[in-house]
Design a protein around this motif. Sequence first.
Motif, PDB file in Angstrom:
ATOM      1  N   GLN A 193      24.847   1.278   0.138  1.00  0.00           N
ATOM      2  CA  GLN A 193      24.647   0.564  -0.720  1.00  0.00           C
ATOM      3  C   GLN A 193      24.163  -0.768  -0.773  1.00  0.00           C
ATOM      4  O   GLN A 193      23.671  -1.141  -1.792  1.00  0.00           O
ATOM      5  CB  GLN A 193      25.862   0.538  -1.514  1.00  0.00           C
ATOM      6  CG  GLN A 193      26.510   1.444  -1.533  1.00  0.00           C
ATOM      7  CD  GLN A 193      25.708   2.330  -2.810  1.00  0.00           C
ATOM      8  OE1 GLN A 193      25.539   1.731  -3.834  1.00  0.00           O
ATOM      9  NE2 GLN A 193      25.391   3.430  -2.267  1.00  0.00           N
ATOM     10  N   HIS A 194      23.568  -0.935   0.671  1.00  0.00           N
ATOM     11  CA  HIS A 194      22.719  -2.159   1.188  1.00  0.00           C
ATOM     12  C   HIS A 194      20.993  -2.056   1.511  1.00  0.00           C
ATOM     13  O   HIS A 194      21.138  -1.230   1.601  1.00  0.00           O
ATOM     14  CB  HIS A 194      23.290  -3.658   1.879  1.00  0.00           C
ATOM     15  CG  HIS A 194      25.137  -3.543   0.993  1.00  0.00           C
ATOM     16  ND1 HIS A 194      24.264  -4.581   0.033  1.00  0.00           N
ATOM     17  CD2 HIS A 194      26.142  -3.483   1.627  1.00  0.00           C
ATOM     18  CE1 HIS A 194      26.123  -4.806   0.183  1.00  0.00           C
ATOM     19  NE2 HIS A 194      27.063  -3.846   0.199  1.00  0.00           N
ATOM     20  N   ALA A 195      20.378  -2.756   1.027  1.00  0.00           N
ATOM     21  CA  ALA A 195      18.837  -2.266   1.796  1.00  0.00           C
ATOM     22  C   ALA A 195      19.071  -2.380   3.325  1.00  0.00           C
ATOM     23  O   ALA A 195      19.148  -3.196   3.909  1.00  0.00           O
ATOM     24  CB  ALA A 195      18.529  -4.038   1.442  1.00  0.00           C
ATOM     25  N   PRO A 196      18.508  -1.834   3.808  1.00  0.00           N
ATOM     26  CA  PRO A 196      18.165  -0.974   4.952  1.00  0.00           C
ATOM     27  C   PRO A 196      16.857  -1.924   6.349  1.00  0.00           C
ATOM     28  O   PRO A 196      16.897  -3.081   4.909  1.00  0.00           O
ATOM     29  CB  PRO A 196      17.807  -0.059   5.374  1.00  0.00           C
ATOM     30  CG  PRO A 196      16.904   0.323   3.845  1.00  0.00           C
ATOM     31  CD  PRO A 196      17.524  -0.346   2.668  1.00  0.00           C
ATOM     32  N   GLN A 197      17.442  -2.254   7.118  1.00  0.00           N
ATOM     33  CA  GLN A 197      16.077  -2.570   7.707  1.00  0.00           C
ATOM     34  C   GLN A 197      14.965  -1.527   7.857  1.00  0.00           C
ATOM     35  O   GLN A 197      15.060  -0.471   8.030  1.00  0.00           O
ATOM     36  CB  GLN A 197      17.250  -2.806   9.632  1.00  0.00           C
ATOM     37  CG  GLN A 197      16.205  -3.580  10.738  1.00  0.00           C
ATOM     38  CD  GLN A 197      15.914  -4.725  10.201  1.00  0.00           C
ATOM     39  OE1 GLN A 197      17.900  -5.708  10.204  1.00  0.00           O
ATOM     40  NE2 GLN A 197      15.623  -6.103  10.806  1.00  0.00           N
ATOM     41  N   VAL A 198      13.746  -1.995   7.657  1.00  0.00           N
ATOM     42  CA  VAL A 198      12.911  -1.029   7.924  1.00  0.00           C
ATOM     43  C   VAL A 198      11.872  -1.727   8.653  1.00  0.00           C
ATOM     44  O   VAL A 198      11.535  -2.307   8.897  1.00  0.00           O
ATOM     45  CB  VAL A 198      11.918  -0.843   6.269  1.00  0.00           C
ATOM     46  CG1 VAL A 198      10.691  -0.440   6.635  1.00  0.00           C
ATOM     47  CG2 VAL A 198      12.787  -0.852   5.539  1.00  0.00           C
ATOM     48  N   SER A 199      11.279  -0.344  10.228  1.00  0.00           N
ATOM     49  CA  SER A 199       9.790  -0.741  11.052  1.00  0.00           C
ATOM     50  C   SER A 199       8.768  -0.231  10.687  1.00  0.00           C
ATOM     51  O   SER A 199       9.282   1.212  10.769  1.00  0.00           O
ATOM     52  CB  SER A 199      10.845  -1.200  11.963  1.00  0.00           C
ATOM     53  OG  SER A 199      11.845  -1.804  11.934  1.00  0.00           O
ATOM     54  N   PHE A 200       7.982  -0.397  11.175  1.00  0.00           N
ATOM     55  CA  PHE A 200       7.108   0.533  11.411  1.00  0.00           C
ATOM     56  C   PHE A 200       6.063  -0.236  12.182  1.00  0.00           C
ATOM     57  O   PHE A 200       5.800  -0.863  12.019  1.00  0.00           O
ATOM     58  CB  PHE A 200       6.651   0.650   9.803  1.00  0.00           C
ATOM     59  CG  PHE A 200       5.909  -0.292   9.142  1.00  0.00           C
ATOM     60  CD1 PHE A 200       4.336  -0.481   9.238  1.00  0.00           C
ATOM     61  CD2 PHE A 200       6.544  -0.738   8.590  1.00  0.00           C
ATOM     62  CE1 PHE A 200       3.815  -1.880   8.732  1.00  0.00           C
ATOM     63  CE2 PHE A 200       6.261  -1.739   7.236  1.00  0.00           C
ATOM     64  CZ  PHE A 200       4.801  -2.613   7.919  1.00  0.00           C
ATOM     65  N   GLN A 201       4.969   0.417  12.588  1.00  0.00           N
ATOM     66  CA  GLN A 201       3.868  -0.218  13.540  1.00  0.00           C
ATOM     67  C   GLN A 201       2.377   0.205  13.019  1.00  0.00           C
ATOM     68  O   GLN A 201       2.096   1.306  11.929  1.00  0.00           O
ATOM     69  CB  GLN A 201       3.851   1.345  14.545  1.00  0.00           C
ATOM     70  CG  GLN A 201       2.349   0.688  15.329  1.00  0.00           C
ATOM     71  CD  GLN A 201       2.852  -0.762  16.347  1.00  0.00           C
ATOM     72  OE1 GLN A 201       4.009  -1.028  17.103  1.00  0.00           O
ATOM     73  NE2 GLN A 201       1.753  -1.760  16.236  1.00  0.00           N
ATOM     74  N   PRO A 202       2.316  -1.069  11.962  1.00  0.00           N
ATOM     75  CA  PRO A 202       1.340  -1.381  11.345  1.00  0.00           C
ATOM     76  C   PRO A 202       0.140  -1.426  12.286  1.00  0.00           C
ATOM     77  O   PRO A 202      -0.600  -1.217  13.475  1.00  0.00           O
ATOM     78  CB  PRO A 202       1.079  -3.034  10.235  1.00  0.00           C
ATOM     79  CG  PRO A 202       1.734  -3.770  11.482  1.00  0.00           C
ATOM     80  CD  PRO A 202       2.892  -2.497  12.359  1.00  0.00           C
ATOM     81  N   ASP A 203      -1.931  -0.970  11.039  1.00  0.00           N
ATOM     82  CA  ASP A 203      -3.131  -0.684  11.870  1.00  0.00           C
ATOM     83  C   ASP A 203      -3.328  -1.973  12.658  1.00  0.00           C
ATOM     84  O   ASP A 203      -3.593  -2.344  13.674  1.00  0.00           O
ATOM     85  CB  ASP A 203      -4.073   0.001  11.365  1.00  0.00           C
ATOM     86  CG  ASP A 203      -3.208   0.950  10.672  1.00  0.00           C
ATOM     87  OD1 ASP A 203      -2.556   1.592  11.733  1.00  0.00           O
ATOM     88  OD2 ASP A 203      -4.321   1.470   9.584  1.00  0.00           O
ATOM     89  N   SER A 204      -2.806  -3.662  11.312  1.00  0.00           N
ATOM     90  CA  SER A 204      -3.547  -4.520  12.052  1.00  0.00           C
ATOM     91  C   SER A 204      -2.386  -5.909  11.363  1.00  0.00           C
ATOM     92  O   SER A 204      -2.115  -5.155  10.197  1.00  0.00           O
ATOM     93  CB  SER A 204      -4.256  -4.929  11.726  1.00  0.00           C
ATOM     94  OG  SER A 204      -5.569  -5.749  11.096  1.00  0.00           O
ATOM     95  N   PRO A 205      -2.233  -6.575  12.065  1.00  0.00           N
ATOM     96  CA  PRO A 205      -1.474  -7.259  11.643  1.00  0.00           C
ATOM     97  C   PRO A 205      -2.174  -7.984  10.268  1.00  0.00           C
ATOM     98  O   PRO A 205      -1.180  -8.933   9.891  1.00  0.00           O
ATOM     99  CB  PRO A 205      -1.386  -8.637  12.661  1.00  0.00           C
ATOM    100  CG  PRO A 205      -2.694  -8.275  13.358  1.00  0.00           C
ATOM    101  CD  PRO A 205      -2.677  -7.411  13.158  1.00  0.00           C
ATOM    102  N   THR A 206      -2.947  -8.181   9.827  1.00  0.00           N
ATOM    103  CA  THR A 206      -3.206  -8.585   8.247  1.00  0.00           C
ATOM    104  C   THR A 206      -3.085  -7.311   6.971  1.00  0.00           C
ATOM    105  O   THR A 206      -3.736  -7.883   6.392  1.00  0.00           O
ATOM    106  CB  THR A 206      -4.581  -9.188   8.994  1.00  0.00           C
ATOM    107  OG1 THR A 206      -5.701  -7.598   9.134  1.00  0.00           O
ATOM    108  CG2 THR A 206      -4.907 -10.302   9.905  1.00  0.00           C
ATOM    109  N   ASP A 207      -2.728  -6.613   7.251  1.00  0.00           N
ATOM    110  CA  ASP A 207      -2.866  -5.608   6.546  1.00  0.00           C
ATOM    111  C   ASP A 207      -1.767  -5.398   5.651  1.00  0.00           C
ATOM    112  O   ASP A 207      -0.306  -6.669   6.336  1.00  0.00           O
ATOM    113  CB  ASP A 207      -2.646  -4.196   7.264  1.00  0.00           C
ATOM    114  CG  ASP A 207      -4.062  -3.349   7.763  1.00  0.00           C
ATOM    115  OD1 ASP A 207      -5.221  -4.200   6.920  1.00  0.00           O
ATOM    116  OD2 ASP A 207      -3.501  -2.690   8.436  1.00  0.00           O
ATOM    117  N   LYS A 208      -1.804  -4.990   4.293  1.00  0.00           N
ATOM    118  CA  LYS A 208      -0.362  -5.479   4.005  1.00  0.00           C
ATOM    119  C   LYS A 208       0.269  -3.833   2.701  1.00  0.00           C
ATOM    120  O   LYS A 208      -0.274  -3.094   2.848  1.00  0.00           O
ATOM    121  CB  LYS A 208      -0.638  -6.565   2.499  1.00  0.00           C
ATOM    122  CG  LYS A 208      -1.350  -7.428   2.467  1.00  0.00           C
ATOM    123  CD  LYS A 208      -0.152  -8.357   2.448  1.00  0.00           C
ATOM    124  CE  LYS A 208      -0.765 -10.114   2.277  1.00  0.00           C
ATOM    125  NZ  LYS A 208       0.459 -10.967   3.211  1.00  0.00           N
TER     126      LYS A 208
END
Length: 184
Positions: free
Chosen positions: A55-70
Amino acid sequence: MPLITSEQATEAALRQDGIIPDIIDSFHPKTTLVISYGNDGEVALGNTLPVKGTQHAPQVSFQPDSPTDKYTLIMTDPDAPSRNDPKFREYRHWIVSNIAGSSDFQPSALSQGTIVTDYMGPAPPTGTGPHRYVFLLYKQTPSSNVAALSTPLTTDRGGFKAKQFTQNAQLELVGANYFFAENR
């Protein structure tokens, strides 16, 4: 014996549970989308989690391509009000856009992203069977429609179409994960 990659396992699970083609087309995952509800469990490609614990928003993690990506994250339920009668497919549970990438595998800064739709935890009607709760991660491209990703959605949550929304916003699907929840 052939080796199966995590990308192949993700796509196979999405097909097995009908997420491909109910919500998305076939794609090649480019990142592992890690979703955690803390002590109530981690989302693991079709596992079952308790409604109460989500019922509460989860923690989300992922490996982005670049730190400047959105990135844009969508949580949707294609089984509203039930998988046998999905007349409100899809039910929009959460959209956060303009999530900044980081240089390592850390929880993403969702709080600094743009809330397009506030988080609403699963609430499958009693007796409608297990519902699929699907998280989709999209990379924003140079041609992405920033206005569409910066304006809160005020329309009904039912009848949302992730595929149409992301095509209009010109987003690239890079990750997916999902779980089942049910009220008996």
